[in-house]
Enzyme design. Structure first.
Site, mmCIF file in Angstrom:
data_model
loop_
_atom_site.group_PDB
_atom_site.id
_atom_site.type_symbol
_atom_site.label_atom_id
_atom_site.label_comp_id
_atom_site.label_asym_id
_atom_site.label_seq_id
_atom_site.Cartn_x
_atom_site.Cartn_y
_atom_site.Cartn_z
ATOM 1 N N ASP A 269 -21.569 -67.679 68.532
ATOM 2 C CA ASP A 269 -22.739 -68.213 69.234
ATOM 3 C C ASP A 269 -23.445 -67.103 70.013
ATOM 4 O O ASP A 269 -22.812 -66.145 70.453
ATOM 5 C CB ASP A 269 -22.262 -69.326 70.191
ATOM 6 C CG ASP A 269 -23.415 -70.198 70.658
ATOM 7 O OD1 ASP A 269 -24.524 -70.104 70.096
ATOM 8 O OD2 ASP A 269 -23.200 -70.979 71.602
ATOM 9 N N HIS B 103 -29.561 -63.168 64.073
ATOM 10 C CA HIS B 103 -28.632 -63.566 63.002
ATOM 11 C C HIS B 103 -28.268 -62.347 62.133
ATOM 12 O O HIS B 103 -27.140 -62.190 61.701
ATOM 13 C CB HIS B 103 -29.252 -64.668 62.138
ATOM 14 C CG HIS B 103 -29.511 -65.940 62.896
ATOM 15 N ND1 HIS B 103 -28.594 -66.510 63.730
ATOM 16 C CD2 HIS B 103 -30.610 -66.752 62.961
ATOM 17 C CE1 HIS B 103 -29.089 -67.613 64.267
ATOM 18 N NE2 HIS B 103 -30.320 -67.773 63.819
ATOM 19 N N LEU C 201 -6.283 -61.118 53.327
ATOM 20 C CA LEU C 201 -6.933 -61.929 54.369
ATOM 21 C C LEU C 201 -7.763 -63.019 53.701
ATOM 22 O O LEU C 201 -8.488 -62.756 52.737
ATOM 23 C CB LEU C 201 -7.872 -61.024 55.203
ATOM 24 C CG LEU C 201 -8.846 -61.713 56.157
ATOM 25 C CD1 LEU C 201 -8.100 -62.385 57.323
ATOM 26 C CD2 LEU C 201 -9.855 -60.698 56.737
HETATM 27 C C1 FPP Z 1 -25.319 -69.423 66.576
HETATM 28 O O1 FPP Z 1 -26.202 -68.661 67.362
HETATM 29 C C2 FPP Z 1 -25.193 -68.836 65.253
HETATM 30 C C3 FPP Z 1 -25.629 -69.418 64.102
HETATM 31 C C4 FPP Z 1 -26.276 -70.733 64.086
HETATM 32 C C5 FPP Z 1 -25.523 -68.749 62.789
HETATM 33 C C6 FPP Z 1 -24.380 -67.800 62.605
HETATM 34 C C7 FPP Z 1 -24.720 -66.869 61.509
HETATM 35 C C8 FPP Z 1 -24.391 -65.561 61.465
HETATM 36 C C9 FPP Z 1 -23.537 -64.911 62.448
HETATM 37 C C10 FPP Z 1 -24.912 -64.658 60.404
HETATM 38 C C11 FPP Z 1 -24.677 -65.036 59.011
HETATM 39 C C12 FPP Z 1 -23.267 -65.313 58.666
HETATM 40 C C13 FPP Z 1 -22.604 -64.730 57.664
HETATM 41 C C14 FPP Z 1 -21.254 -65.218 57.327
HETATM 42 C C15 FPP Z 1 -23.145 -63.615 56.908
HETATM 43 P P1 FPP Z 1 -27.497 -69.374 67.967
HETATM 44 O O2 FPP Z 1 -28.641 -69.089 67.088
HETATM 45 O O3 FPP Z 1 -27.198 -70.809 68.212
HETATM 46 O O4 FPP Z 1 -27.649 -68.604 69.329
HETATM 47 P P2 FPP Z 1 -28.277 -69.170 70.684
HETATM 48 O O5 FPP Z 1 -27.332 -70.229 71.188
HETATM 49 O O6 FPP Z 1 -28.314 -67.966 71.566
HETATM 50 O O7 FPP Z 1 -29.635 -69.702 70.361
#
Ligand code: FPP
Length: 253
Positions: free
Chosen positions: A31, A48, A142
């Site tokens: 997050d 992201h 893994l």
């Molecule tokens: C939450 O941060 C994260 C996500 C909704 C997406 C997670 C995706 C990645 C880490 C990248 C792609 C993954 C792979 C496996 C290649 P948020 O956007 O909710 O953050 P915020 O709470 O600060 O708005």
């Protein structure tokens, strides 16, 4: 801090972590990508993109430590409610990740499993992650599990549906349904439960992630935003875990 200094700190943390018991299974709620980007005046998708680099760091950390299972919450059911531009950036990123990481993951013995309601993914993302799963299927060092279009309550409801269907078909008696049998119908069937669940960015919630499986996991919330969560942070999380006393509801006698 200069790179050489950072490397020294990281190697010291790695050596220290290897002195203790390393968890078999680490799960992470990644997050803070959006906040990371917003703090820099960048569009959310840049967060992201940086988050995908942190995925790489987490995988390397697991390989260096000997963690056998890593489960990442990459896209939740609720994430479908985000603006379509952000959703398509995430789908593109999955395709990019699958294509760019495939050979290294395969060489390092990482088997990628994807689970969730994959039919909802864009056709390109669905194909890319399925291909990645097939290409890395023989990895035994893994297991990298990516929860995509995933929600724990839907997973549990799906398991119940499957058990009811088996009972109606005469293949299962109601009295045969216990926790072990139920688990066999979850996406995670066959994997050990997480020992440690990490959530980045300071939020103290489970957000519909692995509700069944984390029954006895140690929980760790760190204020670090996911794109900043590097290998050193990963080792620190494991060191914190190693200081915990896991009792599973028992008392010492
Ligand atoms: C939450 O941060 C994260 C996500 C909704 C997406 C997670 C995706 C990645 C880490 C990248 C792609 C993954 C792979 C496996 C290649 P948020 O956007 O909710 O953050 P915020 O709470 O600060 O708005």
């Amino acid at each position: 801090m200069p790179d050489t200094e950072q490397t020294k700190i990281r190697e010291r943390l790695l050596a220290e972590t290897l002195q203790g018991e390393v968890p078999t299974h680490v799960a992470i709620i990644m997050d803070g990508n959006g906040r990371w980007a917003e703090a820099r005046g960048l569009p959310r998708w840049e967060g992201h993109r940086e988050g995908a680099k942190a995925v790489r760091e987490a995988v390397i950390a697991c390989l260096e430590l000997g963690v056998r299972h890593l489960t990442l919450y990459a896209f939740s059911n609720e994430n479908w409610l985000r603006p379509s531009s952000e959703i398509s950036a995430l789908m593109d990123l999955l395709v990019e990740y699958a294509n760019s990481e495939e050979s290294e993951l395969r060489e390092r013995g990482v088997r990628v499993n994807v689970f969730g309601d994959l039919e909802r993914l864009s056709p390109e993302a669905r194909e890319a992650v399925k291909r990645l799963g097939a290409a890395t299927g023989s990895g035994s060092v893994l297991s990298l599990n990516l929860a995509l279009s995933y929600g724990s309550r839907s997973e549990i409801a799906r398991a119940a549906r499957r058990l009811v269907a088996a009972a109606l078909a005469g293949r299962l008696k109601p009295e045969e349904v216990d926790a072990e049998r139920f688990e066999q119908e979850l996406y995670t069937a066959g994997s050990p439960d997480p020992d440690l669940l990490v959530r980045t960015s300071g939020e103290q919630r489970l957000s519909n992630f692995l509700l069944w499986q984390v029954a006895y996991a140690e929980l760790l919330v760190t204020p670090v935003l996911w794109p900043d969560f590097d290998r050193a942070h990963f080792f620190e999380a494991i060191l914190d875990y190693q200081r915990r006393e896991r009792r599973y509801g028992r008392v010492e006698v």
